[in-house]
Motif scaffolding. Structure first.
Motif, PDB file in Angstrom:
ATOM      1  N   GLU A  45       0.812  -1.206   0.000  1.00 12.69           N
ATOM      2  CA  GLU A  45       0.000   0.000   0.000  1.00 12.69           C
ATOM      3  C   GLU A  45       0.848   1.259   0.000  1.00 12.69           C
ATOM      4  O   GLU A  45       1.960   1.280   0.539  1.00 12.69           O
ATOM      5  CB  GLU A  45      -0.941   0.016   1.218  1.00 12.69           C
ATOM      6  N   PHE A  46       0.275   2.293  -0.578  1.00 14.36           N
ATOM      7  CA  PHE A  46       0.932   3.586  -0.661  1.00 14.36           C
ATOM      8  C   PHE A  46       1.039   4.228   0.715  1.00 14.36           C
ATOM      9  O   PHE A  46       0.097   4.144   1.515  1.00 14.36           O
ATOM     10  CB  PHE A  46       0.122   4.486  -1.593  1.00 14.36           C
ATOM     11  N   VAL A  47       2.178   4.859   0.975  1.00 16.38           N
ATOM     12  CA  VAL A  47       2.373   5.575   2.231  1.00 16.38           C
ATOM     13  C   VAL A  47       2.528   7.075   1.971  1.00 16.38           C
ATOM     14  O   VAL A  47       1.795   7.885   2.519  1.00 16.38           O
ATOM     15  CB  VAL A  47       3.607   5.049   2.984  1.00 16.38           C
ATOM     16  N   ALA A  48       3.495   7.427   1.131  1.00 16.97           N
ATOM     17  CA  ALA A  48       3.763   8.842   0.872  1.00 16.97           C
ATOM     18  C   ALA A  48       4.580   8.988  -0.405  1.00 16.97           C
ATOM     19  O   ALA A  48       5.271   8.050  -0.814  1.00 16.97           O
ATOM     20  CB  ALA A  48       4.510   9.482   2.042  1.00 16.97           C
ATOM     21  N   ALA A  49       4.483  10.186  -1.009  1.00 13.23           N
ATOM     22  CA  ALA A  49       5.272  10.485  -2.195  1.00 13.23           C
ATOM     23  C   ALA A  49       5.656  11.954  -2.182  1.00 13.23           C
ATOM     24  O   ALA A  49       4.974  12.773  -1.545  1.00 13.23           O
ATOM     25  CB  ALA A  49       4.494  10.154  -3.466  1.00 13.23           C
ATOM     26  N   ILE A  50       6.748  12.270  -2.893  1.00 12.56           N
ATOM     27  CA  ILE A  50       7.204  13.651  -2.970  1.00 12.56           C
ATOM     28  C   ILE A  50       7.781  13.925  -4.348  1.00 12.56           C
ATOM     29  O   ILE A  50       8.518  13.092  -4.898  1.00 12.56           O
ATOM     30  CB  ILE A  50       8.247  13.954  -1.865  1.00 12.56           C
ATOM     31  N   SER A  51       7.435  15.080  -4.886  1.00 11.54           N
ATOM     32  CA  SER A  51       7.991  15.492  -6.168  1.00 11.54           C
ATOM     33  C   SER A  51       9.361  16.126  -5.945  1.00 11.54           C
ATOM     34  O   SER A  51       9.493  17.064  -5.164  1.00 11.54           O
ATOM     35  CB  SER A  51       7.062  16.505  -6.840  1.00 11.54           C
ATOM     36  N   ALA A  52      10.366  15.631  -6.663  1.00  9.62           N
ATOM     37  CA  ALA A  52      11.715  16.189  -6.533  1.00  9.62           C
ATOM     38  C   ALA A  52      11.805  17.571  -7.157  1.00  9.62           C
ATOM     39  O   ALA A  52      12.704  18.346  -6.816  1.00  9.62           O
ATOM     40  CB  ALA A  52      12.731  15.255  -7.175  1.00  9.62           C
ATOM     41  N   SER A  53      10.905  17.903  -8.075  1.00 11.41           N
ATOM     42  CA  SER A  53      10.975  19.196  -8.756  1.00 11.41           C
ATOM     43  C   SER A  53      10.157  20.275  -8.053  1.00 11.41           C
ATOM     44  O   SER A  53      10.567  21.434  -8.015  1.00 11.41           O
ATOM     45  CB  SER A  53      10.522  19.049 -10.205  1.00 11.41           C
ATOM     46  N   THR A  54       8.996  19.913  -7.478  1.00 10.59           N
ATOM     47  CA  THR A  54       8.129  20.917  -6.848  1.00 10.59           C
ATOM     48  C   THR A  54       8.088  20.801  -5.322  1.00 10.59           C
ATOM     49  O   THR A  54       7.611  21.705  -4.663  1.00 10.59           O
ATOM     50  CB  THR A  54       6.693  20.791  -7.354  1.00 10.59           C
ATOM     51  N   SER A  55       8.569  19.669  -4.783  1.00 13.50           N
ATOM     52  CA  SER A  55       8.477  19.337  -3.356  1.00 13.50           C
ATOM     53  C   SER A  55       7.041  19.132  -2.887  1.00 13.50           C
ATOM     54  O   SER A  55       6.804  19.082  -1.675  1.00 13.50           O
ATOM     55  CB  SER A  55       9.166  20.402  -2.474  1.00 13.50           C
TER      56      SER A  55
END
Length: 126
Positions: A45-55
């Protein structure tokens, strides 16, 4: 692309852990990097994600307010700070990275990610 996680362990309920994922073979930007988890007998299951370009960050409802994802573009590394841990957070935690940039609707789907770490165990005792 290789992903290597670190930082798992055993902690009492209410405690904290910090997971790290180091990527080699490619830069993290401009992709969105993620954390997933899988408990025994359950689907990943998904926990968290972050965009490296926009944060920009994205969280599962079950961890919102307790977990914080962050990224260090210079070190090609992202982290998951886990506070107020609960026994139900016990799982094997995986970091993940995609082969192509995507859109926000994709980030919670395991099929969007092409590269996975080996997993690090997090065990929360009651």
């Amino acid at each position: 692309v290789q992903l290597v996680e670190s930082g798992g362990g055993l902690v009492q309920a209410g405690g904290s852990l910090r997971l790290s994922c180091a990527a080699s073979g490619r830069t993290v930007s401009p992709y969105t990097m993620a954390w997933f988890r899988q408990a025994p007998g359950k689907e990943r299951e998904f926990v968290a994600a972050i965009s490296a370009s926009t944060s920009n960050t994205y969280y599962a409802d079950s961890v919102k307010g307790r977990f914080t994802i962050s990224i260090d573009n210079a070190k090609n590394t992202w982290h998951l700070q886990m506070n107020s841990l609960k026994p139900e957070d016990t799982a094997l935690y995986y970091c993940a990275a995609p082969a192509l940039p995507g859109i926000a609707s994709m980030y919670r789907d395991t099929h969007y990610y092409d590269y996975w770490g080996q997993g690090t165990q997090v065990t929360v005792s009651s």
